[in-house]
Design a protein around this motif. Structure first.
Motif, PDB file in Angstrom:
ATOM      1  N   HIS A  49       0.134  92.305  43.993  1.00 53.07           N
ATOM      2  CA  HIS A  49      -1.113  92.123  44.737  1.00 53.07           C
ATOM      3  C   HIS A  49      -2.124  91.304  43.933  1.00 53.07           C
ATOM      4  N   ASP A  50      -2.120  91.451  42.620  1.00 54.82           N
ATOM      5  CA  ASP A  50      -2.999  90.631  41.794  1.00 54.82           C
ATOM      6  C   ASP A  50      -2.610  89.162  41.864  1.00 54.82           C
ATOM      7  N   LEU A  51      -1.295  88.911  41.863  1.00 56.43           N
ATOM      8  CA  LEU A  51      -0.841  87.528  41.885  1.00 56.43           C
ATOM      9  C   LEU A  51      -1.228  86.844  43.185  1.00 56.43           C
ATOM     10  N   PHE A  52      -1.015  87.515  44.309  1.00 56.65           N
ATOM     11  CA  PHE A  52      -1.369  86.912  45.590  1.00 56.65           C
ATOM     12  C   PHE A  52      -2.875  86.840  45.781  1.00 56.65           C
ATOM     13  N   GLY A  53      -3.606  87.801  45.224  1.00 52.67           N
ATOM     14  CA  GLY A  53      -5.048  87.816  45.425  1.00 52.67           C
ATOM     15  C   GLY A  53      -5.810  86.916  44.479  1.00 52.67           C
ATOM     16  N   THR A  54      -5.407  86.886  43.195  1.00 52.75           N
ATOM     17  CA  THR A  54      -6.152  86.113  42.197  1.00 52.75           C
ATOM     18  C   THR A  54      -5.196  85.419  41.235  1.00 52.75           C
ATOM     19  N   ALA A  55      -4.344  84.564  41.751  1.00 51.33           N
ATOM     20  CA  ALA A  55      -3.459  83.790  40.879  1.00 51.33           C
ATOM     21  C   ALA A  55      -4.304  82.918  39.954  1.00 51.33           C
ATOM     22  N   ARG A  56      -3.924  82.851  38.674  1.00 48.53           N
ATOM     23  CA  ARG A  56      -4.733  82.132  37.700  1.00 48.53           C
ATOM     24  C   ARG A  56      -4.126  80.804  37.254  1.00 48.53           C
ATOM     25  N   HIS A  57      -2.802  80.716  37.225  1.00 50.57           N
ATOM     26  CA  HIS A  57      -2.180  79.479  36.753  1.00 50.57           C
ATOM     27  C   HIS A  57      -2.162  78.437  37.877  1.00 50.57           C
ATOM     28  N   PRO A  58      -2.469  77.178  37.583  1.00 48.38           N
ATOM     29  CA  PRO A  58      -2.460  76.141  38.627  1.00 48.38           C
ATOM     30  C   PRO A  58      -1.117  76.006  39.332  1.00 48.38           C
ATOM     31  N   TYR A  59      -0.029  76.211  38.614  1.00 51.80           N
ATOM     32  CA  TYR A  59       1.292  76.114  39.244  1.00 51.80           C
ATOM     33  C   TYR A  59       1.489  77.238  40.260  1.00 51.80           C
ATOM     34  N   THR A  60       1.088  78.460  39.894  1.00 52.94           N
ATOM     35  CA  THR A  60       1.206  79.581  40.820  1.00 52.94           C
ATOM     36  C   THR A  60       0.380  79.321  42.068  1.00 52.94           C
ATOM     37  N   ARG A  61      -0.812  78.778  41.871  1.00 53.24           N
ATOM     38  CA  ARG A  61      -1.666  78.471  43.026  1.00 53.24           C
ATOM     39  C   ARG A  61      -1.033  77.401  43.908  1.00 53.24           C
ATOM     40  N   GLY A  62      -0.339  76.461  43.284  1.00 52.22           N
ATOM     41  CA  GLY A  62       0.351  75.447  44.060  1.00 52.22           C
ATOM     42  C   GLY A  62       1.457  76.046  44.912  1.00 52.22           C
ATOM     43  N   LEU A  63       2.207  76.997  44.346  1.00 45.35           N
ATOM     44  CA  LEU A  63       3.261  77.657  45.108  1.00 45.35           C
ATOM     45  C   LEU A  63       2.677  78.455  46.277  1.00 45.35           C
ATOM     46  N   LEU A  64       1.611  79.188  46.018  1.00 43.76           N
ATOM     47  CA  LEU A  64       0.998  79.999  47.067  1.00 43.76           C
ATOM     48  C   LEU A  64       0.373  79.131  48.146  1.00 43.76           C
ATOM     49  N   GLY A  65      -0.148  77.971  47.755  1.00 45.32           N
ATOM     50  CA  GLY A  65      -0.757  77.070  48.728  1.00 45.32           C
ATOM     51  C   GLY A  65       0.246  76.495  49.704  1.00 45.32           C
ATOM     52  N   ALA A  66       1.516  76.481  49.319  1.00 40.49           N
ATOM     53  CA  ALA A  66       2.558  75.922  50.180  1.00 40.49           C
ATOM     54  C   ALA A  66       3.220  76.962  51.074  1.00 40.49           C
ATOM     55  N   VAL A  67       2.698  78.190  51.061  1.00 48.16           N
ATOM     56  CA  VAL A  67       3.249  79.229  51.934  1.00 48.16           C
ATOM     57  C   VAL A  67       2.826  78.956  53.371  1.00 48.16           C
ATOM     58  N   LEU A  68       3.794  78.972  54.263  1.00 48.25           N
ATOM     59  CA  LEU A  68       3.503  78.754  55.679  1.00 48.25           C
ATOM     60  C   LEU A  68       2.850  80.002  56.263  1.00 48.25           C
ATOM     61  N   ARG A  69       1.653  79.827  56.815  1.00 47.98           N
ATOM     62  CA  ARG A  69       0.927  80.967  57.370  1.00 47.98           C
ATOM     63  C   ARG A  69       1.312  81.186  58.830  1.00 47.98           C
TER      64      ARG A  69
END
Length: 359
Positions: A248-268
């Protein structure tokens, strides 16, 4: 550089420290894994995510002792206090299938096409538990029932080609848990399966975890599966760990730019056609060499001379947390907790699965 990771409150059943894997040939050396560390507590599900080629499967194969002779392995892998790095193949044969087991990515190529399902499950039981052929068959039927295969008394005499993809994957799970291993590695267990079968496989894994207390390493690129099944997440990039956090921390407050890039590409859900999914610019770097720098820097909009001048340590996001920190990242300029980013919230996979199943 050795990473510092959180020691779980419970004694870990699997402890990986500073694991490195390289493959040498006459012309070059490929550094597939570089300094990966994690602990796995009893009954815990750790998801390992990242792009293809980031070292997820190689890390798992190293833990299982299934890498080819050309692989050079360094660091430490301790299973229940037993060191596996440098162990002889005979030692691996004693623990593989009994104390630690693996669900492979493609069951059709992992199962023997000329042996019945019952014989393949029974082989594990007879080798590690010394059961007779009759008792092994009885136990195999129970295992098929455990993983949700209908009419197990009939299916036990069938061959892999007579089963659907979802059933073959369930057979792989039955073989993996036949001896009640303390650790189960699931390498892309839902790849190429339709959404309803995928949900069924995840339910089986969750049930096994609850019944047997099995700890699971879930290797996947599907962040919806991660949100639905994992307790913690380890994000890998170019053979290195870049972020580790409770799910839940990773999805809510990802800190690394790469992790944020992966989460940004999730199809909503419901967002199809409304926006173009953001992509991470650039390409995954060659693994011929591992620089003393941030490997993500060439693709990162936050990179500066510090990022290209030295390798970031795997540090706690909150310095005050110290050794008790749950959230860690390897980044010189991590995002703050309140930094805005185009990342998707934790997917509600149940609703998504229901919607897709009804289409």
């Amino acid at each position: 550089m050795t990473e510092t990771v959180l020691e779980p409150v419970r004694e870990p059943v699997l402890s990986v420290r500073d694991l490195s894997v390289s493959f040498r040939s006459d012309t070059r050396t490929v550094h597939a894994v570089d300094g990966v560390s994690y602990d796995l507590a009893p009954g815990e599900v750790l998801a390992v995510v990242g792009e293809s080629g980031c070292g997820k499967s190689v890390t798992s194969m190293a833990v299982m002792g299934l890498l080819p002779p050309t692989a050079h392995i360094g660091g430490s892998i301790r299973l229940g206090g037993r060191e596996l790095v440098g162990a002889h193949e005979k030692e691996f044969q004693k623990v593989r299938g009994k104390d630690i087991a693996m669900i492979f990515q493609e069951p059709m190529t992992s199962l023997n096409p000329v042996l019945t399902i019952g014989r393949q499950i029974g082989e594990v039981l007879r080798r590690h538990q010394g059961l007779s052929r009759k008792d092994a068959r009885t136990r195999a039927v129970e295992l098929l029932e455990l993983v949700g295969i209908p009419a197990p008394q009939r299916r036990i005499d069938e061959y892999p080609h007579q089963l659907s993809g979802g059933m073959r994957q369930r057979v792989m799970i039955a073989i993996a848990v036949a001896c009640d291993p303390s650790v189960l590695i699931a390498d892309e267990p839902t790849t190429a399966l339709d959404v309803t079968v995928q949900a069924g496989i995840l339910e089986v894994l969750q049930s096994l975890r609850e019944r047997l207390g099995t700890a699971i390493v879930l290797v996947t690129h599907d962040l919806g599966v991660v949100a639905d099944a994992a307790d913690r997440v380890l994000v890998m990039y170019a053979g290195r760990s870049v972020e580790q956090a409770p799910v839940h921390d990773l999805f809510g407050t990802a800190r690394h730019p790469y992790t944020r890039g992966l989460l940004g590409a999730v199809l909503r859900p419901g967002g199809e056609g409304k926006r173009r999914l953001p992509e991470i610019p650039g390409l995954v770097p060659s693994l011929d060499s591992q620089p003393d720098a941030c490997t993500f820097a060439p693709r990162c909009s936050r990179a500066d001379d510090t990022c290209t001048g030295g390798r970031p340590g795997f540090k706690a996001i909150d310095p005050k947390a110290g050794a008790d920190a749950l959230h860690r990242a390897a980044c010189w300029h991590p995002y703050g907790a309140d930094a805005a980013a185009d990342t998707a919230p934790a997917p509600d996979t149940t609703d998504t699965l229901d919607q897709e199943a009804g289409e």
